[in-house]
Design an enzyme around this catalytic site. Structure first.
Site, PDB file in Angstrom:
ATOM      1  N   GLU A 132      27.972  -9.071 131.043  1.00  0.00           N
ATOM      2  CA  GLU A 132      27.005  -8.027 131.435  1.00  0.00           C
ATOM      3  C   GLU A 132      25.887  -7.906 130.390  1.00  0.00           C
ATOM      4  OE1 GLU A 132      28.627  -4.356 133.086  1.00  0.00           O
ATOM      5  OE2 GLU A 132      27.322  -3.235 131.736  1.00  0.00           O
ATOM      6  N   ARG A 140      26.866   5.621 140.613  1.00  0.00           N
ATOM      7  CA  ARG A 140      26.102   6.875 140.637  1.00  0.00           C
ATOM      8  C   ARG A 140      25.092   6.873 139.509  1.00  0.00           C
ATOM      9  NH1 ARG A 140      28.459  12.314 138.343  1.00  0.00           N
ATOM     10  NH2 ARG A 140      27.796  11.178 136.481  1.00  0.00           N
ATOM     11  N   LYS A 173      35.925   4.520 147.283  1.00  0.00           N
ATOM     12  CA  LYS A 173      35.053   3.346 147.100  1.00  0.00           C
ATOM     13  C   LYS A 173      35.612   2.166 147.902  1.00  0.00           C
ATOM     14  CE  LYS A 173      33.492   4.894 142.592  1.00  0.00           C
ATOM     15  NZ  LYS A 173      33.216   4.679 141.187  1.00  0.00           N
ATOM     16  N   GLN A 225      29.424   2.002 116.281  1.00  0.00           N
ATOM     17  CA  GLN A 225      29.219   1.691 117.704  1.00  0.00           C
ATOM     18  C   GLN A 225      30.441   2.041 118.537  1.00  0.00           C
ATOM     19  OE1 GLN A 225      30.071  -2.042 119.229  1.00  0.00           O
ATOM     20  NE2 GLN A 225      28.148  -2.313 120.323  1.00  0.00           N
TER      21      GLN A 225
HETATM   22  P1  FAD Z   1      31.017   8.162 141.034  1.00  0.00           P
HETATM   23  O1  FAD Z   1      32.005   7.301 141.696  1.00  0.00           O
HETATM   24  O2  FAD Z   1      30.056   8.892 141.912  1.00  0.00           O
HETATM   25  O3  FAD Z   1      31.851   9.195 140.158  1.00  0.00           O
HETATM   26  C1  FAD Z   1      31.218  10.109 139.250  1.00  0.00           C
HETATM   27  C2  FAD Z   1      32.108  11.340 139.095  1.00  0.00           C
HETATM   28  O4  FAD Z   1      32.129  12.062 140.328  1.00  0.00           O
HETATM   29  C3  FAD Z   1      33.572  11.005 138.790  1.00  0.00           C
HETATM   30  O5  FAD Z   1      34.071  12.013 137.948  1.00  0.00           O
HETATM   31  C4  FAD Z   1      34.244  11.015 140.154  1.00  0.00           C
HETATM   32  O6  FAD Z   1      35.626  11.307 140.056  1.00  0.00           O
HETATM   33  C5  FAD Z   1      33.456  12.122 140.855  1.00  0.00           C
HETATM   34  N1  FAD Z   1      33.334  11.915 142.306  1.00  0.00           N
HETATM   35  C6  FAD Z   1      33.174  10.749 142.970  1.00  0.00           C
HETATM   36  N2  FAD Z   1      33.077  10.972 144.301  1.00  0.00           N
HETATM   37  C7  FAD Z   1      33.174  12.318 144.467  1.00  0.00           C
HETATM   38  C8  FAD Z   1      33.150  13.187 145.595  1.00  0.00           C
HETATM   39  N3  FAD Z   1      33.007  12.715 146.838  1.00  0.00           N
HETATM   40  N4  FAD Z   1      33.266  14.536 145.376  1.00  0.00           N
HETATM   41  C9  FAD Z   1      33.399  15.039 144.132  1.00  0.00           C
HETATM   42  N5  FAD Z   1      33.439  14.265 143.015  1.00  0.00           N
HETATM   43  C10 FAD Z   1      33.324  12.925 143.192  1.00  0.00           C
HETATM   44  N6  FAD Z   1      25.387   3.463 134.438  1.00  0.00           N
HETATM   45  C11 FAD Z   1      24.069   3.231 134.596  1.00  0.00           C
HETATM   46  O7  FAD Z   1      23.271   4.165 134.467  1.00  0.00           O
HETATM   47  N7  FAD Z   1      23.604   1.955 134.862  1.00  0.00           N
HETATM   48  C12 FAD Z   1      24.442   0.904 135.021  1.00  0.00           C
HETATM   49  O8  FAD Z   1      23.988  -0.220 135.263  1.00  0.00           O
HETATM   50  C13 FAD Z   1      25.846   1.116 134.877  1.00  0.00           C
HETATM   51  N8  FAD Z   1      26.736   0.106 135.024  1.00  0.00           N
HETATM   52  C14 FAD Z   1      28.079   0.364 134.928  1.00  0.00           C
HETATM   53  C15 FAD Z   1      28.991  -0.687 135.141  1.00  0.00           C
HETATM   54  C16 FAD Z   1      30.363  -0.460 135.038  1.00  0.00           C
HETATM   55  C17 FAD Z   1      31.323  -1.594 135.276  1.00  0.00           C
HETATM   56  C18 FAD Z   1      30.845   0.840 134.711  1.00  0.00           C
HETATM   57  C19 FAD Z   1      32.326   1.093 134.561  1.00  0.00           C
HETATM   58  C20 FAD Z   1      29.950   1.887 134.511  1.00  0.00           C
HETATM   59  C21 FAD Z   1      28.567   1.672 134.618  1.00  0.00           C
HETATM   60  N9  FAD Z   1      27.631   2.683 134.449  1.00  0.00           N
HETATM   61  C22 FAD Z   1      26.288   2.447 134.581  1.00  0.00           C
HETATM   62  C23 FAD Z   1      28.081   4.036 134.090  1.00  0.00           C
HETATM   63  C24 FAD Z   1      28.293   4.904 135.346  1.00  0.00           C
HETATM   64  O9  FAD Z   1      27.067   5.081 136.018  1.00  0.00           O
HETATM   65  C25 FAD Z   1      28.850   6.239 134.892  1.00  0.00           C
HETATM   66  O10 FAD Z   1      30.175   6.087 134.463  1.00  0.00           O
HETATM   67  C26 FAD Z   1      28.693   7.384 135.872  1.00  0.00           C
HETATM   68  O11 FAD Z   1      28.930   8.590 135.157  1.00  0.00           O
HETATM   69  C27 FAD Z   1      29.647   7.332 137.064  1.00  0.00           C
HETATM   70  O12 FAD Z   1      29.331   6.318 137.932  1.00  0.00           O
HETATM   71  P2  FAD Z   1      30.261   5.984 139.218  1.00  0.00           P
HETATM   72  O13 FAD Z   1      29.580   4.954 139.969  1.00  0.00           O
HETATM   73  O14 FAD Z   1      31.667   5.771 138.807  1.00  0.00           O
HETATM   74  O15 FAD Z   1      30.140   7.415 139.972  1.00  0.00           O
END
Ligand code: FAD
Length: 290
Positions: free
Chosen positions: A16, A106, A166, A213
């Site tokens: 990545e 998200r 998901k 870090q």
């Molecule tokens: P979600 O799945 O939406 O979850 C976020 C929070 O909301 C969680 O606590 C979840 O339990 C909760 N939730 C989910 N669905 C619901 C629902 N229907 N109702 C109520 N609560 C809910 N960030 C960036 O900005 N750019 C990137 O390119 C990026 N790449 C990443 C790649 C990887 C492999 C990982 C692990 C993380 C990455 N992140 C990135 C960080 C990520 O955006 C954050 O961890 C963010 O806070 C959550 O993203 P998510 O897609 O898991 O969100």
């Protein structure tokens, strides 16, 4: 090629990268990618920032990398600060450029903000974005998962329920947040299996570069630093070279253990650096073994 097709045949190694703040930094990212090509990654991914210009660089890097027929690219895309139609247009651009894989997230709140805010007419959760992708595009797509629970989640169980959504929204596979204690990952695999999550889950590994870090990253994402590792890191807080060497040693053993335990692949958070990852993969001879 869709990454799901590769995963159906073999375990993957992936790297990545992230977009630089300035356009002039793009060649350095591409050079780092080029250096790691020696290890024949199954795919490379490019993260998506919170701001406008770095988002363009995500696309620029993804498109450039995708010109190489030997490289499979997965572009990250998030819901932060954009309406549905803006996200839709960004996906259209990726599609037009021939990108076949995305990871739908998200996103984290932009710098200076502590809570995620849904943009006007935007997506609120990763699953909303995933459903949109499924309904409108033919990308292969992945999502994120959290072996120690997402920082905003009440508990791991609730977070796993959200992760299951998901899978229901159609993700091909999941990539995990970084962790430094494999026990959390194995327990997570066990729990998500019982929750009906049946897609490949690729562990995310970050070979740390310094004591500062790893402390910063783990405090942001809530990952545990094992006590013994923490004590070793404490002694190296003023010696980044030694901490980086420890990062290589630690990640080598971490990945060896994961690989021996049959994980679906390993996703390295390369952070645009190639040295540590090259050393780890050479230590493990992973390229030749897989
Ligand atoms: P979600 O799945 O939406 O979850 C976020 C929070 O909301 C969680 O606590 C979840 O339990 C909760 N939730 C989910 N669905 C619901 C629902 N229907 N109702 C109520 N609560 C809910 N960030 C960036 O900005 N750019 C990137 O390119 C990026 N790449 C990443 C790649 C990887 C492999 C990982 C692990 C993380 C990455 N992140 C990135 C960080 C990520 O955006 C954050 O961890 C963010 O806070 C959550 O993203 P998510 O897609 O898991 O969100």
């Amino acid at each position: 090629m869709k990454i799901s097709e590769i995963l159906s045949r073999k375990r993957t190694i992936s790297f990545e990268f992230y977009p630089p703040k300035e356009e002039e930094g793009i060649p350095a990212v591409l050079r780092s990618m080029e250096r790691l090509k020696e290890f024949s990654p199954d795919f490379v991914s490019v993260t998506y920032g919170a701001g406008g210009s770095t988002r363009r660089f995500t696309q620029d890097i993804a498109v450039k990398a995708n010109e190489d027929p030997d490289v499979n690219v997965m572009a990250h895309i998030t819901c932060v600060g954009q309406s549905r139609s803006q996200v839709h247009n960004a996906l259209e651009d990726l599609k037009a450029a021939g990108i076949e894989n995305v990871i739908a997230l998200r996103g984290d709140p932009p710098k200076g903000e502590t809570r995620f805010q849904t943009a006007p007419d935007g997506f609120s959760h990763a699953t909303d974005l995933m459903e949109h992708i499924k309904a409108n595009f033919s990308f292969g797509f992945a999502g994120a998962c959290y072996p120690e629970g997402h920082v905003e989640s009440r508990d791991l169980e609730t977070d796993i329920e959200h992760t299951k959504r998901k899978v229901d929204a159609g993700v091909d596979f999941l990539i995990s947040q970084l962790f430094y204690d494999n026990t959390y990952f194995y327990r997570f695999l066990d729990r998500v299996g019982k929750a009906g999550i049946n897609v490949p889950i690729i562990p995310g590994v970050l070979p740390f570069l310094s004591t500062g870090q790893i402390r910063r990253f783990t405090s942001l994402c809530g990952a545990t630093i094992p006590t013994e590792l923490d004590a070793r890191l404490e002694k190296l807080s003023d010696d980044d070279d030694a901490a980086r060497a420890l990062g290589i040693e630690y990640a080598t053993e971490q990945v060896r253990d994961l690989w021996d335990n049959g994980v679906s692949g390993v996703h390295f958070y390369a952070l645009n650096r190639s040295y540590s990852i090259s050393r780890i993969l050479r230590n493990l001879s992973l390229k030749v073994e897989r």
